[in-house]
Design a protein around this motif. Sequence first.
Motif, PDB file in Angstrom:
ATOM      1  N   PHE A  74       0.834  -1.207   0.000  1.00  0.00           N
ATOM      2  CA  PHE A  74       0.000   0.000   0.000  1.00  0.00           C
ATOM      3  C   PHE A  74       0.866   1.253   0.000  1.00  0.00           C
ATOM      4  O   PHE A  74       0.650   2.179  -0.785  1.00  0.00           O
ATOM      5  N   CYS A  75       1.865   1.271   0.867  1.00  0.00           N
ATOM      6  CA  CYS A  75       2.754   2.434   0.946  1.00  0.00           C
ATOM      7  C   CYS A  75       3.495   2.646  -0.368  1.00  0.00           C
ATOM      8  O   CYS A  75       3.628   3.779  -0.846  1.00  0.00           O
ATOM      9  N   MET A  76       3.966   1.573  -0.979  1.00  0.00           N
ATOM     10  CA  MET A  76       4.685   1.691  -2.236  1.00  0.00           C
ATOM     11  C   MET A  76       3.777   2.200  -3.356  1.00  0.00           C
ATOM     12  O   MET A  76       4.207   3.003  -4.191  1.00  0.00           O
ATOM     13  N   LEU A  77       2.522   1.758  -3.384  1.00  0.00           N
ATOM     14  CA  LEU A  77       1.590   2.254  -4.398  1.00  0.00           C
ATOM     15  C   LEU A  77       1.373   3.759  -4.249  1.00  0.00           C
ATOM     16  O   LEU A  77       1.350   4.498  -5.241  1.00  0.00           O
ATOM     17  N   ILE A  78       1.237   4.217  -3.018  1.00  0.00           N
ATOM     18  CA  ILE A  78       1.057   5.651  -2.782  1.00  0.00           C
ATOM     19  C   ILE A  78       2.314   6.417  -3.213  1.00  0.00           C
ATOM     20  O   ILE A  78       2.223   7.451  -3.889  1.00  0.00           O
ATOM     21  N   PHE A  79       3.484   5.918  -2.859  1.00  0.00           N
ATOM     22  CA  PHE A  79       4.718   6.608  -3.219  1.00  0.00           C
ATOM     23  C   PHE A  79       4.972   6.585  -4.729  1.00  0.00           C
ATOM     24  O   PHE A  79       5.462   7.561  -5.290  1.00  0.00           O
ATOM     25  N   ALA A  82       2.804   9.166  -6.103  1.00  0.00           N
ATOM     26  CA  ALA A  82       3.350  10.484  -5.755  1.00  0.00           C
ATOM     27  C   ALA A  82       4.497  10.863  -6.680  1.00  0.00           C
ATOM     28  O   ALA A  82       4.586  12.004  -7.143  1.00  0.00           O
ATOM     29  N   LEU A  83       5.369   9.918  -6.963  1.00  0.00           N
ATOM     30  CA  LEU A  83       6.507  10.201  -7.827  1.00  0.00           C
ATOM     31  C   LEU A  83       6.073  10.540  -9.253  1.00  0.00           C
ATOM     32  O   LEU A  83       6.743  11.305  -9.942  1.00  0.00           O
ATOM     33  N   LYS A  84       4.941  10.002  -9.678  1.00  0.00           N
ATOM     34  CA  LYS A  84       4.445  10.314 -11.023  1.00  0.00           C
ATOM     35  C   LYS A  84       3.897  11.737 -11.110  1.00  0.00           C
ATOM     36  O   LYS A  84       3.719  12.255 -12.204  1.00  0.00           O
ATOM     37  N   THR A  85       3.619  12.362  -9.969  1.00  0.00           N
ATOM     38  CA  THR A  85       3.103  13.733  -9.994  1.00  0.00           C
ATOM     39  C   THR A  85       4.210  14.776 -10.103  1.00  0.00           C
ATOM     40  O   THR A  85       3.922  15.936 -10.355  1.00  0.00           O
ATOM     41  N   VAL A  86       5.455  14.371  -9.903  1.00  0.00           N
ATOM     42  CA  VAL A  86       6.574  15.321  -9.971  1.00  0.00           C
ATOM     43  C   VAL A  86       6.906  15.568 -11.444  1.00  0.00           C
ATOM     44  O   VAL A  86       7.214  14.623 -12.177  1.00  0.00           O
ATOM     45  N   PRO A  87       6.850  16.818 -11.901  1.00  0.00           N
ATOM     46  CA  PRO A  87       7.139  17.115 -13.313  1.00  0.00           C
ATOM     47  C   PRO A  87       8.592  16.786 -13.682  1.00  0.00           C
ATOM     48  O   PRO A  87       9.531  17.136 -12.959  1.00  0.00           O
ATOM     49  N   ILE A 113       6.442  15.639  -2.751  1.00  0.00           N
ATOM     50  CA  ILE A 113       5.647  14.473  -2.330  1.00  0.00           C
ATOM     51  C   ILE A 113       5.377  14.481  -0.827  1.00  0.00           C
ATOM     52  O   ILE A 113       4.892  13.493  -0.288  1.00  0.00           O
ATOM     53  N   ARG A 114       5.649  15.594  -0.150  1.00  0.00           N
ATOM     54  CA  ARG A 114       5.491  15.616   1.310  1.00  0.00           C
ATOM     55  C   ARG A 114       4.051  15.381   1.747  1.00  0.00           C
ATOM     56  O   ARG A 114       3.815  14.786   2.794  1.00  0.00           O
ATOM     57  N   ASN A 115       3.060  15.808   0.963  1.00  0.00           N
ATOM     58  CA  ASN A 115       1.664  15.551   1.331  1.00  0.00           C
ATOM     59  C   ASN A 115       1.340  14.061   1.264  1.00  0.00           C
ATOM     60  O   ASN A 115       0.606  13.531   2.101  1.00  0.00           O
TER      61      ASN A 115
END
Length: 159
Positions: A74-79, A82-87, A113-115
């Motif tokens: 679960f944590c890895m899926l969230i991270f 998150a990494l895909k949102t960084v331009p 990705i702090r949020n």
Amino acid sequence: MERTSNLFKTAFILPMMLAHVVSATIWKLMFSPVYGILNNILMMLGYNKVNWTADTDNARFAIILVELWGSTPFCMLIFLAALKTVPKELYESALIDGANRIRTFFGITLPLIRNFLALVVSIRIMDSLRMFDIVYTLTNGGPGDDTETIGTTIYEGGT
């Protein structure tokens, strides 16, 4: 290649899909001092058998291991999300400016990705406060009451 990737993703996400009681039961069998696979591996490597749920430190380690095994996907899926949102443009700019990977991580990735990090930490804290099923199935709060949680104490009617 894609088939291997899909197989890896399935194996990685599988712990998250199992009910906690089911995964704790599987791990309890693997931790068994007599016929558990972990003790068989230890003996093949030349070590002594370990009674995983009879010693306080070993029981705590076993609970932490089972909990990490179940919560990591679960944590890895969230991270990963998150990494895909960084331009990517920010990384290219940092590369042009001469930033190394560590500087890029702490200057670009982590702030953006702090949020998501706060979300994962919050969810894991809530999960740890309501952790009953794994502890009850694996150690029943023992040895003694060394692995008791709030949930197992309430269930047993303790004060």
